[in-house]
Design a protein around this motif. Structure first.
Motif, PDB file in Angstrom:
ATOM      1  N   LEU A   1      47.891  49.793  51.183  1.00 41.90           N
ATOM      2  CA  LEU A   1      46.345  49.685  51.106  1.00 41.90           C
ATOM      3  C   LEU A   1      46.037  49.568  49.370  1.00 41.90           C
ATOM      4  O   LEU A   1      45.003  48.619  49.330  1.00 41.90           O
ATOM      5  CB  LEU A   1      45.618  50.863  51.606  1.00 41.90           C
ATOM      6  CG  LEU A   1      44.157  50.559  51.867  1.00 41.90           C
ATOM      7  CD1 LEU A   1      43.588  49.414  52.279  1.00 41.90           C
ATOM      8  CD2 LEU A   1      43.524  51.887  52.563  1.00 41.90           C
ATOM      9  N   LEU A   2      46.562  50.302  48.742  1.00 43.32           N
ATOM     10  CA  LEU A   2      46.044  50.344  47.455  1.00 43.32           C
ATOM     11  C   LEU A   2      45.893  48.855  46.735  1.00 43.32           C
ATOM     12  O   LEU A   2      44.951  48.367  45.967  1.00 43.32           O
ATOM     13  CB  LEU A   2      46.703  51.280  46.469  1.00 43.32           C
ATOM     14  CG  LEU A   2      46.079  51.444  45.063  1.00 43.32           C
ATOM     15  CD1 LEU A   2      44.777  51.666  44.895  1.00 43.32           C
ATOM     16  CD2 LEU A   2      47.003  52.365  44.341  1.00 43.32           C
ATOM     17  N   PRO A   3      47.115  48.040  46.774  1.00 44.69           N
ATOM     18  CA  PRO A   3      46.988  46.896  46.128  1.00 44.69           C
ATOM     19  C   PRO A   3      46.007  45.940  46.974  1.00 44.69           C
ATOM     20  O   PRO A   3      45.217  45.095  46.195  1.00 44.69           O
ATOM     21  CB  PRO A   3      48.616  46.297  46.668  1.00 44.69           C
ATOM     22  CG  PRO A   3      49.270  47.475  46.610  1.00 44.69           C
ATOM     23  CD  PRO A   3      48.485  48.589  47.179  1.00 44.69           C
ATOM     24  N   ARG A   4      45.535  46.188  48.136  1.00 44.36           N
ATOM     25  CA  ARG A   4      44.583  45.428  48.766  1.00 44.36           C
ATOM     26  C   ARG A   4      43.326  45.791  48.119  1.00 44.36           C
ATOM     27  O   ARG A   4      42.106  44.746  48.237  1.00 44.36           O
ATOM     28  CB  ARG A   4      44.821  45.420  50.311  1.00 44.36           C
ATOM     29  CG  ARG A   4      45.846  44.597  50.659  1.00 44.36           C
ATOM     30  CD  ARG A   4      45.871  44.554  52.228  1.00 44.36           C
ATOM     31  NE  ARG A   4      46.249  45.832  52.768  1.00 44.36           N
ATOM     32  CZ  ARG A   4      46.018  46.410  53.841  1.00 44.36           C
ATOM     33  NH1 ARG A   4      45.178  45.677  54.668  1.00 44.36           N
ATOM     34  NH2 ARG A   4      46.416  47.396  54.549  1.00 44.36           N
ATOM     35  N   ALA A   5      43.048  46.994  47.780  1.00 39.17           N
ATOM     36  CA  ALA A   5      41.756  47.716  47.538  1.00 39.17           C
ATOM     37  C   ALA A   5      41.681  47.687  46.019  1.00 39.17           C
ATOM     38  O   ALA A   5      40.669  48.273  45.841  1.00 39.17           O
ATOM     39  CB  ALA A   5      41.692  49.157  48.128  1.00 39.17           C
ATOM     40  N   ALA A   6      42.616  47.234  45.201  1.00 39.10           N
ATOM     41  CA  ALA A   6      42.645  47.548  43.674  1.00 39.10           C
ATOM     42  C   ALA A   6      41.371  46.747  43.093  1.00 39.10           C
ATOM     43  O   ALA A   6      40.967  47.473  41.916  1.00 39.10           O
ATOM     44  CB  ALA A   6      43.747  46.743  43.264  1.00 39.10           C
ATOM     45  N   ALA A   7      40.749  46.014  43.922  1.00 39.21           N
ATOM     46  CA  ALA A   7      39.605  45.339  42.956  1.00 39.21           C
ATOM     47  C   ALA A   7      38.444  46.194  42.785  1.00 39.21           C
ATOM     48  O   ALA A   7      37.564  46.224  42.058  1.00 39.21           O
ATOM     49  CB  ALA A   7      38.852  44.168  43.904  1.00 39.21           C
ATOM     50  N   GLU A   8      38.341  47.318  43.782  1.00 38.68           N
ATOM     51  CA  GLU A   8      37.417  48.460  43.726  1.00 38.68           C
ATOM     52  C   GLU A   8      37.544  49.122  42.427  1.00 38.68           C
ATOM     53  O   GLU A   8      36.475  50.022  42.052  1.00 38.68           O
ATOM     54  CB  GLU A   8      37.505  49.287  44.975  1.00 38.68           C
ATOM     55  CG  GLU A   8      37.427  48.543  46.219  1.00 38.68           C
ATOM     56  CD  GLU A   8      36.290  47.727  46.641  1.00 38.68           C
ATOM     57  OE1 GLU A   8      35.134  48.235  46.100  1.00 38.68           O
ATOM     58  OE2 GLU A   8      35.948  47.069  47.299  1.00 38.68           O
ATOM     59  N   TYR A   9      38.995  49.277  41.826  1.00 35.99           N
ATOM     60  CA  TYR A   9      39.275  50.203  41.155  1.00 35.99           C
ATOM     61  C   TYR A   9      39.594  49.667  39.606  1.00 35.99           C
ATOM     62  O   TYR A   9      40.520  50.069  38.858  1.00 35.99           O
ATOM     63  CB  TYR A   9      40.391  51.014  41.501  1.00 35.99           C
ATOM     64  CG  TYR A   9      39.945  51.665  42.838  1.00 35.99           C
ATOM     65  CD1 TYR A   9      39.165  52.551  43.014  1.00 35.99           C
ATOM     66  CD2 TYR A   9      40.915  51.309  44.060  1.00 35.99           C
ATOM     67  CE1 TYR A   9      38.788  53.193  44.176  1.00 35.99           C
ATOM     68  CE2 TYR A   9      40.268  51.857  45.149  1.00 35.99           C
ATOM     69  CZ  TYR A   9      39.524  52.839  45.184  1.00 35.99           C
ATOM     70  OH  TYR A   9      39.169  53.406  46.590  1.00 35.99           O
ATOM     71  N   GLU A  10      39.058  48.149  39.366  1.00 38.29           N
ATOM     72  CA  GLU A  10      39.425  47.667  38.211  1.00 38.29           C
ATOM     73  C   GLU A  10      39.041  48.521  36.838  1.00 38.29           C
ATOM     74  O   GLU A  10      39.980  48.413  35.720  1.00 38.29           O
ATOM     75  CB  GLU A  10      38.845  46.343  38.185  1.00 38.29           C
ATOM     76  CG  GLU A  10      39.908  45.320  39.029  1.00 38.29           C
ATOM     77  CD  GLU A  10      41.191  44.961  38.425  1.00 38.29           C
ATOM     78  OE1 GLU A  10      41.215  44.824  37.197  1.00 38.29           O
ATOM     79  OE2 GLU A  10      41.986  44.724  39.345  1.00 38.29           O
ATOM     80  N   LYS A  11      37.998  48.936  36.758  1.00 42.83           N
ATOM     81  CA  LYS A  11      37.430  49.776  35.725  1.00 42.83           C
ATOM     82  C   LYS A  11      38.492  50.891  35.516  1.00 42.83           C
ATOM     83  O   LYS A  11      38.912  51.246  34.359  1.00 42.83           O
ATOM     84  CB  LYS A  11      36.277  50.109  35.795  1.00 42.83           C
ATOM     85  CG  LYS A  11      35.707  50.839  34.710  1.00 42.83           C
ATOM     86  CD  LYS A  11      33.962  51.110  34.820  1.00 42.83           C
ATOM     87  CE  LYS A  11      33.461  51.560  33.536  1.00 42.83           C
ATOM     88  NZ  LYS A  11      32.068  51.796  33.759  1.00 42.83           N
ATOM     89  N   LEU A  12      38.890  51.713  36.655  1.00 42.72           N
ATOM     90  CA  LEU A  12      39.594  52.774  36.449  1.00 42.72           C
ATOM     91  C   LEU A  12      40.923  52.456  35.761  1.00 42.72           C
ATOM     92  O   LEU A  12      41.713  53.114  35.192  1.00 42.72           O
ATOM     93  CB  LEU A  12      39.898  53.610  37.704  1.00 42.72           C
ATOM     94  CG  LEU A  12      38.690  54.017  38.264  1.00 42.72           C
ATOM     95  CD1 LEU A  12      38.781  54.787  39.614  1.00 42.72           C
ATOM     96  CD2 LEU A  12      37.812  55.064  37.287  1.00 42.72           C
ATOM     97  N   ASN A  13      41.591  51.080  36.306  1.00 43.40           N
ATOM     98  CA  ASN A  13      42.729  50.673  35.928  1.00 43.40           C
ATOM     99  C   ASN A  13      42.908  50.472  34.530  1.00 43.40           C
ATOM    100  O   ASN A  13      44.145  50.371  33.730  1.00 43.40           O
ATOM    101  CB  ASN A  13      43.065  49.570  36.809  1.00 43.40           C
ATOM    102  CG  ASN A  13      44.713  49.069  36.738  1.00 43.40           C
ATOM    103  OD1 ASN A  13      45.099  47.969  37.072  1.00 43.40           O
ATOM    104  ND2 ASN A  13      45.528  50.073  36.368  1.00 43.40           N
TER     105      ASN A  13
END
Length: 513
Positions: A125-137
């Motif tokens: 799931l994380l790679p599919r949801a990663a757009a939600e966490y771009e700032k954290l990345n």
């Protein structure tokens, strides 16, 4: 099927569409070079999981390699003890996925995610949801994992696809007759025996406490002095357990869509009956419909389907249990309410169940070819190892009047589920309720959404209290859906990002919405 936490299907469908500031040391700088690459692990400290483990586990380094189908992500696995009471014995694997921080110089360490279930695959799931966490990345390595017993890790499997399909088609999850009751509990026993037969000694060791110990070993192996963590739904229970076991190792931790740590098996069911009914009321109100009348209408539809299932295409039928599942899924997110309207209109107006069945299939992790994922296997196995309470069929039946008063739509299923979920489970449960006290931990941000159906808001208040004074920092999100950290919620997202990236701890009791 159980709604005690949150389903993989809900997480995938949403793709997590989920005051005075003080400093907070995330503890991630040690153990990483200037380019954000982990180097040697941090030293073992008293109280670490790594203390007392053999060197082959303490000193292992993940061998990162490109993940198939996830560009920019690398995958690896880490060995952990099957039984922490016998650390020199058999090991099992925990699968990881990672995308390094973009800002190597400003890197804060790893940010570990758990998306709930229990049983949701973080690797998937994380790679599919990663757009939600771009700032954290920008400053964190985003790290997902499959807890023990789940998917790409050493996973629990209980039943083949044919067995899953047969149970979904034939077992009535709200039995009305002695014969239906007998079939319901016989199926529950068969499921547990299948877990035992196919998963062996792993089954006794997949509980949340062991998963929390695994997280501390992962922290050590990844080179982080403290664990930075984002837990959603069941992931909040896992985070609370980690904070209790390792308060001194807690870095920056966010718990969103919070499981009530004070609720036992019956308490969780009671909470969810109220939570899903509250969400249904809000959905009906949004349509300009009186909630009482709308609930009665939907209950009558389910009763009709119980008597005569609806045709759903491709030779399949929509029975009452699948219809109820199809109603549940869209209540996880306000963005899916139009899907619920279309499905109910088709069932009531045209006498067809294709749309409700499609929603149920999504929840149940059923592919169009009839194959099933194993998330429901993991969810049940982990829950039953955790929960010591084992209501009898008679005790479940005695709950029916109360639960039907709470919700005539959801109450009957949830009352029966208290006994059916872990009926005659081959492994005893570990506790009535988990301990989430975390004296000595730094501030932990707890986000509760007032309209959350699966983990009602009241649980967030109780989690903040259980964590302890100056540890649990409650943020109330006035809104709908399962989780507050979503692209459409700038208030929650901004507060969480400032906390994780800058260490800005919000005032306890703050509100969004």
């Amino acid at each position: 099927m159980s709604w005690r936490r949150g389903p993989a299907a809900a997480a995938a469908a949403l793709v997590l569409a989920g005051g005075a500031a003080t400093g907070c040391d995330p503890g991630g700088g040690a153990g990483a070079d200037g380019k954000g690459r982990p180097t040697a692990s941090v030293p073992v400290r008293p109280g670490d999981t790594a203390e007392g483990l053999p060197g082959r586990l303490v000193n292992q380094r993940p061998s990162w390699a490109p993940c198939a189908g996830a560009e920019g992500w690398t995958c690896a696995s880490v060995k952990v003890p099957l039984d922490y009471g016998a650390p020199d014995g058999r090991t099992i694997s925990v699968a990881l996925v990672r995308r390094p921080a973009r800002d190597g110089e400003g890197r804060l360490g790893s940010l570990l995610f758990n998306f709930g279930g229990p049983g949701v695959s973080g690797v998937g799931l994380l790679p599919r949801a990663a757009a939600e966490y771009e700032k954290l990345n920008s400053r964190y390595d985003l790290v997902g994992f499959d807890p023990r017993g789940v998917a790409a890790s050493s996973g629990v499997v209980c039943r083949d696809d044919e067995g899953m399909e047969a149970a979904a088609a034939r077992v009535d999850l709200t039995p009305d007759t002695a014969a239906e009751e007998a079939a319901y509990f016989a199926d529950a026993r068969d499921f547990g025996r299948g877990c035992e037969r196919r998963s062996g000694e792993l089954l006794a060791h997949v509980g949340t406490a062991n998963a929390a110990r695994d997280m501390d070993l992962l922290r050590h192996v990844l080179g982080d002095r403290r664990l930075n963590y984002f837990g959603i739904s069941y992931g909040t229970q896992l985070g609370g357990m980690y904070a209790h076991l390792f308060p001194g190792n807690v870095g920056r931790m966010v718990l969103d869509a919070v499981v009530d740590p004070t609720a036992d098996t019956v308490g969780h069911a009671r909470n969810q009956a109220a939570g899903f009914q509250r969400a249904l009321d809000n959905y009906l109100t949004s349509r300009g419909e009186d909630p009482k009348r709308g609930t009665a209408r939907i209950a009558a539809l389910l009763a009709r389907i119980d008597r005569e299932p609806l045709p759903a295409g491709d030779g399949r039928e929509l029975n009452q249990s699948l219809a109820l599942t199809g109603i549940v899924l869209p209540l996880y997110s306000q963005s899916m309410w139009p899907d619920l309207t279309a499905a109910l209109d088709e069932a009531e107006g045209r006498g067809r169940g294709a749309k409700l069945l499609a929603l149920a299939d999504s929840y149940n992790d059923r592919a169009p070819d009839g194959s099933y994922g194993t998330q429901s296997h993991s969810q049940r196995a982990i829950s039953c190892v955790d929960d010591a309470q084992r209501p009898t069929p008679a005790e479940a039946k005695a709950l029916l009047p109360e639960f039907e008063r709470i919700s005539e739509v959801f109450g009957p299923f949830l009352a029966w589920d208290t006994a059916g979920w872990c009926a005659d489970w081959p492994v005893p449960g570990e506790h009535e309720t988990p301990n989430a006290s975390a004296k000595g931990a730094g501030p932990i941000l707890v986000v509760g959404t007032t309209g959350d159906p699966a983990t009602p808001y009241e649980g967030a208040r109780r989690m903040a209290d259980e964590l302890g004074e100056d540890v649990g920092i409650l943020l109330t999100n006035k809104g709908e859906g399962h989780g507050g950290y979503t692209p459409s919620n700038g208030c929650v997202t901004s507060i969480v990002d400032d906390y994780l990236l800058e260490g800005e701890v919000p005032e306890d009791g703050g509100t969004c919405g």
